[in-house]
Design a protein around this motif. Structure first.
Motif, mmCIF file in Angstrom:
data_model
loop_
_atom_site.group_PDB
_atom_site.id
_atom_site.type_symbol
_atom_site.label_atom_id
_atom_site.label_comp_id
_atom_site.label_asym_id
_atom_site.label_seq_id
_atom_site.Cartn_x
_atom_site.Cartn_y
_atom_site.Cartn_z
ATOM 1 N N ARG A 10 -7.569 2.733 -0.094
ATOM 2 C CA ARG A 10 -7.152 1.346 0.149
ATOM 3 C C ARG A 10 -7.076 1.077 1.643
ATOM 4 O O ARG A 10 -6.446 1.830 2.390
ATOM 5 N N ASP B 47 -0.372 4.285 -2.173
ATOM 6 C CA ASP B 47 -1.564 4.908 -1.603
ATOM 7 C C ASP B 47 -1.227 5.672 -0.322
ATOM 8 O O ASP B 47 -1.770 6.755 -0.077
ATOM 9 N N ALA C 104 -5.772 -0.698 4.980
ATOM 10 C CA ALA C 104 -4.484 -1.246 5.406
ATOM 11 C C ALA C 104 -4.462 -1.329 6.920
ATOM 12 O O ALA C 104 -5.130 -0.549 7.609
ATOM 13 N N PHE D 237 0.807 -1.223 0.000
ATOM 14 C CA PHE D 237 0.000 0.000 0.000
ATOM 15 C C PHE D 237 0.842 1.277 0.000
ATOM 16 O O PHE D 237 0.326 2.365 0.252
#
Length: 232
Positions: free
Chosen positions: A170, A13, A172, A10
């Motif tokens: 996203r 992002d 996470a 990630f």
């Protein structure tokens, strides 16, 4: 599915989300730069450099900056930002670092150590690569943070906790290690550092205008704790 602390998954992002965020762009990074002060001509190691915003800020102020991160994705993002000639590599702060003894005047460790259970080996390595009298400038989760969120939690223990985040859409998971303030300062002393500054800074100028809703009624907030340590 969330992947814990996997910045290779990630990282892009995370970098996009934090580039201009309140916590990062208007709090953490300005506080680190302020604590570093005049770095012109100083050799600075950005340990856990991420996508390179601190590296860039310090370089703009005349520092000779080297950086590393354990995530290959973050190092690639930093290289795109800083140029192919930037002194960047993939390395793990929990293992021996690829730098000679006494190589740096300053080491910056921003929002890295709170991911680690053991601080003794990383701090020993950071002390090794610092010149005598050099500075370790760091930011970690404020030790009161988890206790404020979870009043029943044991402040004086060292324990792991996980928090879900959303970076640029996203999901996470980040896993941290809580440790009380005395455990932090004890670790610094054991590694050969003297604590010169403990800082709980305000947000940077302009933050109240840009983040009026989040900062409504606040002159400051508790989030991270900042230290300047001197290698003795």
């Amino acid at each position: 599915m969330s992947v814990i602390n996997d910045y290779d998954t990630f990282g892009e992002d995370y970098a996009a989300e934090t580039e201009n965020s309140l916590i990062n762009a208007y709090y953490t990074r300005p506080a680190i730069v302020d604590l570093a002060g005049d770095v012109a001509g100083r050799h600075v190691l950005d340990a856990g450099c991420g996508s390179g915003p601190l590296f860039e800020s310090l370089r703009e102020r005349g520092a000779i900056v080297t950086g590393f991160d354990s995530s290959a994705t973050m190092v690639e993002l930093a290289r795109r930002r800083l140029g192919e000639d930037a002194a960047l590599q993939v390395a793990d702060i929990s293992r021996p670092l690829p730098y000679p003894d006494s190589a740096f005047d300053d080491v910056i460790v921003s929002l890295v150590l709170h991911y680690l259970e053991d601080w003794s080996a990383p701090l020993a390595e950071l002390r090794r690569v610092l010149k005598p009298g050099g500075r370790l400038i760091l930011a970690v989760n404020h030790p009161i943070l988890y206790k404020m969120i979870n009043p029943e939690s044991p402040y004086f223990s060292t324990f792991q906790w996980t928090e879900e985040h959303t970076f640029n859409g996203r999901k996470a998971a980040l896993t941290y290690w809580h440790r009380p303030l005395h455990a932090m300062t004890d670790a610094f002393t054991a590694a050969g550092f003297r604590t010169a500054v403990i800082s709980e800074p305000p947000v940077a100028p302009g933050a109240h205008e840009l983040f009026a809703e989040e900062l409504a009624g606040r002159s400051a907030f508790l989030c991270f704790l900042f230290f300047v340590l001197e290698a003795v």
